[in-house]
Design a protein around this motif. Sequence first.
Motif, PDB file in Angstrom:
ATOM      1  N   ILE A   1       0.835  -1.210   0.000  1.00  0.00           N
ATOM      2  CA  ILE A   1       0.000   0.000   0.000  1.00  0.00           C
ATOM      3  C   ILE A   1       0.866   1.256   0.000  1.00  0.00           C
ATOM      4  O   ILE A   1       0.623   2.208  -0.753  1.00  0.00           O
ATOM      5  CB  ILE A   1      -0.932  -0.007   1.228  1.00  0.00           C
ATOM      6  CG1 ILE A   1      -1.908  -1.182   1.145  1.00  0.00           C
ATOM      7  CG2 ILE A   1      -1.691   1.312   1.358  1.00  0.00           C
ATOM      8  CD1 ILE A   1      -2.571  -1.529   2.462  1.00  0.00           C
ATOM      9  N   LYS A   2       1.901   1.259   0.836  1.00  0.00           N
ATOM     10  CA  LYS A   2       2.790   2.423   0.954  1.00  0.00           C
ATOM     11  C   LYS A   2       3.477   2.731  -0.374  1.00  0.00           C
ATOM     12  O   LYS A   2       3.664   3.904  -0.724  1.00  0.00           O
ATOM     13  CB  LYS A   2       3.821   2.176   2.043  1.00  0.00           C
ATOM     14  CG  LYS A   2       4.758   3.349   2.308  1.00  0.00           C
ATOM     15  CD  LYS A   2       5.692   3.044   3.461  1.00  0.00           C
ATOM     16  CE  LYS A   2       6.593   4.250   3.766  1.00  0.00           C
ATOM     17  NZ  LYS A   2       7.479   4.581   2.631  1.00  0.00           N
ATOM     18  N   CYS A   3       3.850   1.713  -1.115  1.00  0.00           N
ATOM     19  CA  CYS A   3       4.498   1.938  -2.414  1.00  0.00           C
ATOM     20  C   CYS A   3       3.608   2.758  -3.337  1.00  0.00           C
ATOM     21  O   CYS A   3       4.075   3.690  -4.004  1.00  0.00           O
ATOM     22  CB  CYS A   3       4.827   0.600  -3.079  1.00  0.00           C
ATOM     23  SG  CYS A   3       6.192  -0.302  -2.322  1.00  0.00           S
ATOM     24  N   PHE A   4       2.323   2.419  -3.379  1.00  0.00           N
ATOM     25  CA  PHE A   4       1.390   3.162  -4.236  1.00  0.00           C
ATOM     26  C   PHE A   4       1.166   4.576  -3.720  1.00  0.00           C
ATOM     27  O   PHE A   4       1.162   5.542  -4.497  1.00  0.00           O
ATOM     28  CB  PHE A   4       0.062   2.412  -4.332  1.00  0.00           C
ATOM     29  CG  PHE A   4       0.087   1.240  -5.273  1.00  0.00           C
ATOM     30  CD1 PHE A   4      -0.191   1.405  -6.624  1.00  0.00           C
ATOM     31  CD2 PHE A   4       0.389  -0.032  -4.820  1.00  0.00           C
ATOM     32  CE1 PHE A   4      -0.163   0.334  -7.500  1.00  0.00           C
ATOM     33  CE2 PHE A   4       0.415  -1.119  -5.684  1.00  0.00           C
ATOM     34  CZ  PHE A   4       0.143  -0.935  -7.029  1.00  0.00           C
ATOM     35  N   LEU A   5       0.987   4.715  -2.416  1.00  0.00           N
ATOM     36  CA  LEU A   5       0.737   6.038  -1.851  1.00  0.00           C
ATOM     37  C   LEU A   5       1.951   6.944  -2.031  1.00  0.00           C
ATOM     38  O   LEU A   5       1.804   8.143  -2.285  1.00  0.00           O
ATOM     39  CB  LEU A   5       0.364   5.917  -0.372  1.00  0.00           C
ATOM     40  CG  LEU A   5      -0.941   5.177  -0.063  1.00  0.00           C
ATOM     41  CD1 LEU A   5      -1.188   5.136   1.440  1.00  0.00           C
ATOM     42  CD2 LEU A   5      -2.124   5.803  -0.788  1.00  0.00           C
ATOM     43  N   ASP A   6       3.149   6.387  -1.903  1.00  0.00           N
ATOM     44  CA  ASP A   6       4.366   7.185  -2.089  1.00  0.00           C
ATOM     45  C   ASP A   6       4.513   7.690  -3.519  1.00  0.00           C
ATOM     46  O   ASP A   6       5.208   8.682  -3.758  1.00  0.00           O
ATOM     47  CB  ASP A   6       5.603   6.359  -1.719  1.00  0.00           C
ATOM     48  CG  ASP A   6       5.763   6.174  -0.214  1.00  0.00           C
ATOM     49  OD1 ASP A   6       5.054   6.863   0.542  1.00  0.00           O
ATOM     50  OD2 ASP A   6       6.592   5.337   0.190  1.00  0.00           O
ATOM     51  N   MET A   7       3.857   7.020  -4.458  1.00  0.00           N
ATOM     52  CA  MET A   7       3.890   7.437  -5.865  1.00  0.00           C
ATOM     53  C   MET A   7       2.697   8.324  -6.227  1.00  0.00           C
ATOM     54  O   MET A   7       2.423   8.568  -7.397  1.00  0.00           O
ATOM     55  CB  MET A   7       3.916   6.209  -6.776  1.00  0.00           C
ATOM     56  CG  MET A   7       5.160   5.342  -6.612  1.00  0.00           C
ATOM     57  SD  MET A   7       6.686   6.253  -6.950  1.00  0.00           S
ATOM     58  CE  MET A   7       6.499   6.555  -8.706  1.00  0.00           C
TER      59      MET A   7
END
Length: 273
Positions: A41-47
Amino acid sequence: MDIEPYITNTIIKLGLSNKPICLHSSLRSFGWIDGGATTIIKCFLDMGCTLLVPTFSYDFGVLPPENLRPPRNGCGDYSWLVSEKSSTEIFAKDSNEIAQDMGVIPKTILHMKERIRGNHPLNSFTAIGPLAEELISEQHPANVYGPLKKLAELSGSVILMGVGLERLTLLHLAEELAGRNLFRRWAKASDGSTLLVEVGGCSEGFHKFEDMTSDITTNVKVAKSTWKVFDVKALLNIAQQAIKENPRITHCDDADCDRCNDAVQGGPIVRRG
């Protein structure tokens, strides 16, 4: 396994940065990864992405009054729609209740502080990210797929992470756009009254859309997980046309499936206005 570089590179390669994305996922398809669902989830939010996930909750269903059960409603016996909690539970958007079969990633998002959950006691969607409010504000009991309609308006994408087309809720929206009435169910409103809601039907036949959507499917491998990525608008256009031309394409081929049998005839017969 440190999966963050793989996911980040895939998001960049597919041009998904800063875009809204509906996820249907199997965490198990990745194998073991550091941080589990939270890392993904964090990977997507960071992008800069906004994630939209189904967070259905079946414990709020109630029996409908006899005089409100329309013909062709995909349900010969309504008793199976009612759980032990139904007599006492009332849905609220700040609730974290979620059906076990929704998976780990939707459950994890639902428990995040910044998430926004839709107003639907049985088939809510939950979003997190910059466009979360815009997506979720569209959902209410008589507009179950409002978030998916808004996702299409925003030129969003959908990703199947290690799961098949049978998990693709967007195809239920295609059924609605093709002219079918959605099924009617009932839940308890916040004031204790019985509330009419719309829901989708059986999705076990959705694998039949595989061939006709192959040209708009981007297949990628992220660690051990196989992803299918679709443009929402393109998928809806193909699927709704296919349903109009061949209504039985959505049928699961179980002759006793009430939902499929009624759906191919157009869904429930309801009075308008």
